[in-house]
Each structure stands twice: as C-alpha cells, then as structure tokens.
Scaffold this active site. Sequence first.
Site, short mmCIF file in Angstrom:
data_model
loop_
_atom_site.label_atom_id
_atom_site.label_comp_id
_atom_site.label_asym_id
_atom_site.label_seq_id
_atom_site.Cartn_x
_atom_site.Cartn_y
_atom_site.Cartn_z
N ASP A 1 0.82 -1.20 0.00
CA ASP A 1 0.00 0.00 0.00
C ASP A 1 0.86 1.26 0.00
O ASP A 1 1.93 1.31 0.61
CB ASP A 1 -0.89 -0.02 1.25
CG ASP A 1 -1.80 1.19 1.34
OD1 ASP A 1 -2.65 1.35 0.46
OD2 ASP A 1 -1.65 1.97 2.30
N GLU B 1 1.22 -0.34 -5.12
CA GLU B 1 0.26 0.73 -5.38
C GLU B 1 1.09 2.01 -5.50
O GLU B 1 1.44 2.63 -4.50
CB GLU B 1 -0.77 0.87 -4.26
CG GLU B 1 -1.84 1.89 -4.60
CD GLU B 1 -2.44 2.58 -3.40
OE1 GLU B 1 -3.46 3.25 -3.57
OE2 GLU B 1 -1.88 2.48 -2.29
#
Length: 732
Positions: free
Chosen positions: A410, A463
């Site tokens: 993330d 990401e």
Amino acid sequence: MPTRALNPLNSILAEDLRLLLEQRHHNPGAILGRHLDGAQCTVRIRIPGARAAWLLPSKDPMTRWDDTDLFFWKGPTEHLPVHYTYQWEDESGAVQERTDAYTFPLLLSDEALGQFHHGKHLHVWQMLGAHIQTIDGIRGTLFAVWAPNAERVSVVGDFNDWDGRIHPMHNRGYTGVWELFIPEVSEGCLYKFEIRSRPHSTLLVKTDPYGRAFEMRPGTAARVCGSSMYRWRDSDWMSQRDGWQHKPISIYEVHLGSWRRHADGRFLDYRELADELIPYVQQLGFTHIELLPITEHPLDASWGYQTTGFFAPTSRHGDPDGLREFVDRCHQAGIGVYLDWVPGHFPRDGFGLARFDGSALYEHEDWRRGEHREWGTLVFNYARNEVRGFLISSALYWLEEFHIDGLRVDAVASMLYLDYSRGPGEWLPNRHGGNEHLEAVDFLRELNTVTHREAPGSVTIAEESTAWPQVTRPTYVGGLGFSMKWNMGWMHDTLRYMSKDPIYRHYEHQDLTFGLLYAFSENFVLPFSHDEVVHGKGSMWQKMPGDEWQKMANLRLLYTYMLTYPGKKLLFMGSEMAQPWEWRHDESLPWDQQADPRRQGLMRLLGDLNRLYREWPALHGQDFAADGFSWIDCHDAAQSVIAYRRMCGPDEVVVVLNFTPIPRAGYRVGVPRAGWYREVLNSDAEIYGGSNRGNAGGVASDALPWMDHPHSLSVTLPPLGGIILRHTGSAS
C-alpha cells in the site's frame, strides 16, 4: 518484624534495592530468584499484596523485608529444587501458587540477537513476541520485546493481574531486547508490556509488536499463540505458482468484514468465508482474491489500513488457523490469495508502536520525516536496522506461515517521496538535496529481493501512482524489484472517459489510446479498486452516464475493455453486480440486488470474460509484452470506436469496442488472415441483458485490404458494446 540488617539483603546494594522497589531495575534477575552461596542459597521473590508467603514443597515460611512486598528465604541449597514454586496468602485470605520465573536462564542466543540488531534476522517473529516453550520439563511462555530506551519492561497480563511489579524482564544489553520466561503461562492468555521510559520516566502499556493473535476489538491485548498444528494440503498449488508473468491473473478485491455478514451483523469467520466466498469467486471466474488488510487493527472504519498487529490476522474472523484453512481451501480450488500489506505508515494509538518505549523507536523523531499529517499517521524509520527487520519479517510471516501468494504494498508513492502530501517547510531533503526517500528505496529493494528469494513464486504489487522509473524492474538493473504495479494512469483515464456522455466522448478519445504509449514500460495491473467507490466517488454503476439501460451497457463495455486490454486485472467486490451505491464498510454487499435480471446479466458477462481470459493465451500470455498487442484502428474518434488484436504465439483475437449508443452495421475492420472469424463474445448479447445486436455467430473475411491489413471484416457493432472475434479458419 525483621529489620533492614538481615544478612540475606546485606549483599545487595541499596541502590539496586531502591531501583527494584521503584520498578526501575533493568536486571531484576540479579536480585530476584535463587542465588547460591556455597552450600547455602537465598531466594528473593516480590509478591505484591501478600500477607504471608512460603516455599514449596517444604512449606518453609518466607520473611518479609521491612514493610515492602519483597520476601526472602535462606537455607541449605539441597532443600530447594532449581525450579521451585511458592504460595502466598493474598489480602482476601485466598491462597495462590506460582512457579518462580527467575530460576530460568536467559534463552535468546547472542547470535540471534546480533542478527536482529543488524537487521539480518529474517524471521524475527520466531524470537520476539510470545512463544510457548518447555524448559527443564516446565511448560511456559518466553516473552521478548525490543525497547532499547526503556528503563524497565514488565510482562503484564491476565495471569498476573496486569501488575508490572510481578514479572519485570531481563535486559539483553546493547541490542535493546528484553526477555523473560514465565512458567505456566499458556495458550490463550492475554498480555501486554508495561514499559518505563528512561528519558521521561513515563509509564506506558503497549501491545506486542510481534503478537500473533489479539483479543477482539475494542480490547487491544495480545494473546499467547501456540504453534500451529494445521496440516497444509496445497502442495500442488505452491509448487506450480511460478511463471505468473504468463499466466492469467484476474483479482477479486475483498473486504472480508463487509462482503457478507450474518443477519444479526456478526462477521463471518474464516471457515464460513471459505464456504461462501470460494464458490462465488469460482462462479465469477476470477483467478485470485485480494484481501484488504486483515492484519489486526482497532478501527473498522480504517478498513485495515491502520495496522497495529503486523503479525496477527484480525480476530474479527477467528483464529490464525482459520485463516490458514481459508487460504488452503482457496488453493485447492485453484484460487490464489493476495494480501494488502501496509509498511508505509502506522497509527498513533497509544497502545501501539507510536513512541513505543517513550522515544521515536519505529518512527522518525523529526515530524518532517516521521508524520503523515494528512492521514494522521506515523512513518516508519527505514534507516533503522531493527525497523527494516520488523517489516521484512512481517512480509515473510504472511508468505510463509499463511502461504499468501503475494503482497499488494500500500501507498508506495508516499514512501518514495519525502515531500509526498507535504508543503514547503514540512519535509526534509535527502543527503543529496533531493526529494527521494533513499532509505525507503533501499528498504523496498531489500523487501522485494528477500521475499522473491525466500518465498518462490510469490509476488509483490506496488500501489504506486507516479512516474517513478523501473518500479517492476529487477533490483540488479536499478529497479525497485516489484513484480507488478497498479496502472493508476489507465484507471483514471478510463473512468474519466467512461463518465462522459457518449455524445462528448469523441473529444476525449485520447483517454482510450494514450495508455498504450507506456503500457509495457512496467508490469501493470488494471485496477478498479475500493478507492474508486468511496468518499463521494460513486459506485461503478453510478459513474456511468445515461439511463439505467445505458449505465448497465456501459459497465458491460467497460469490463470487456478491461479484460481484453494488456495487463492483469482487479475489480473490487460489489462492482460485479453493479452495486447501486458506494461501498459501505459496515454492512454487507446488497445481495438482494442480484435478483435484478440486468445485474445477473452483468455477472454472467463478467464470468464469461474471465473464462475467456483464463483459457486463451492471447488474452493473458503477453500481458507485459508489446508483441502481445497491436492496434487495428485507434483513430476513429468521430465514431468513438477502437479495434485491436491480442496475440500470444499462434493464438489471436480481435477486439472491437463501440463507445456510443449507436449501432453500427457494416463497420469495416482490418484483419491479418483470411477466413471465418467467430464472434466468441458480444457484450450486448441478450443473455447479458443487452439488445442482442451482433453478427449471428461470426463473419467471413473479405479480400479487401483495410487499416494496413491484407484482409477485412464487415461487422455489426452493438450499441455501447464490444465484440471479441477469433479466427477459426473456416465457417464451421
């Protein structure tokens, strides 16, 4: 009442006694426990709240020192076993019994501690945290924690009334690790660490950073977790999961807490989720499930992205072995499992990592490096060996202990740039004066190198939303070493285009074509993720323009585009059923909506698209290679039509997409080979809820050169629809 002059205490420095009684002593074993003096031994035990105490098995009474809670006994060594128990009468008159923790040796090896200190221990969870062991025939739990700036650390739990005076830990010197073996503490016991900070004398109560199980929120204590006895049955899957670059990867992204709940609002446990989620994913044809973070977290509304238990599956859905069974059953059903993992930041909760020992231990001291003010979180100090070891061990823990197939990392962009979401004066440049976070770059390269080496066939997915170069290129050529990266540019361009009324789409045609200029610069995943259906952005269905029929047709067209475009695929739960409203983390998906025939048609289309994507190498074998894609026509902005080929060796398909509600009969498309082209999928088919405009099963080529191809097809394009054609060589 004995006086201070008693011999058993004369040998102890007054300063040591003071520090022990004030709960400041870093080496309680020097005073407490069994101490030999020739044929004699002295026992010292601290027993808060005791009226009287005695040793077993002889029931020799112990003497209280002055008006303290420190008791002692002196006698012949032969009268006392090495590991003795003691009893005491508490203030209520009840008699309790305990084995003395201070008769056991230090158990952590200097070698392992040194590896941890230098960031070279890849499996730190096997050393720190809580581990059930049997020492000299006595079963108990070894506790260990890193707190280098603590003056004193104690284990507190439901086994000692959460009293930090009872079990202070031994300090292991320069490594900053504290340890204590506590007999009779067993699986399921709750515990934390009570830490007295050296700089400020602050008393902190912290949960275990390496805890492998936690109590249900709002409780925050770790739970002693025994060794797993789970027997895996996924050896075939694990041995065959390599070569993912050329395999189909279509990911169903899931938040377990809101995919489905019991009627009374209770969460499904991991085994119930296996029973219900696996057949659902199989029906839809996805190859993988990606779980929003199931690492333990205190706040449901964080969706798991504010993690406090980096080694613990959330207790919302059951115990760790329940998760093992879930993953195992996915693998046996041919479904991979990815996990969202959050090494970029952590929450400020007082019981967690924030200023863990009273100092900025896991985070940077300077707020310009150590805070994400936009998110209200803290940033890991990637320059610190022990912090890197903590994070890399966490990654390996999920890959090794739970057979997770990959980690979606993330917020990588926030890690790479020192000025991410920071204004002037809110960030510090690196040693070269730039905005690149060099220590984070080094950490990410090490993370990818280690996980790919230690967990063969596993992947890491970034990401990452910027133009940072070589995110998915090997570290030995200067890349970050990720396996794949979310294609955020394609996602934003596509959703911007699809949100336009079709009458205006010809002005935005470049949004469909621009992505091919960089489509093969990285190994991309095409994401329609949870981030696109929250915070006022509307559900996927709400993003589509037009009346209800057109909204559904646009969605069918969009998914046809995604499943035939180069790159691996990701779709967030609920998007497969055209959820009418934004995702809500605190309730189930609207399962009643599946009764709508139009939504059933969309799900049927998605299942067929996924099956074609899985079965045909042309649609997945060259997802990351330019020779797997070729434009037939990317210039027809006036009619908002694009056409392209997907190839892998001899396997080839032709895709033609019409982004307007106008049916187009006699639309000519160039093709490389003569023969019959079977219409293998039409997103406007009646079974999908469409108007059934199409090509009656296929079309024969004409000997008419078109669009730089030697042959061509005259096809009917459905309104807001796409067709997939496959050369069969004959009209049969």
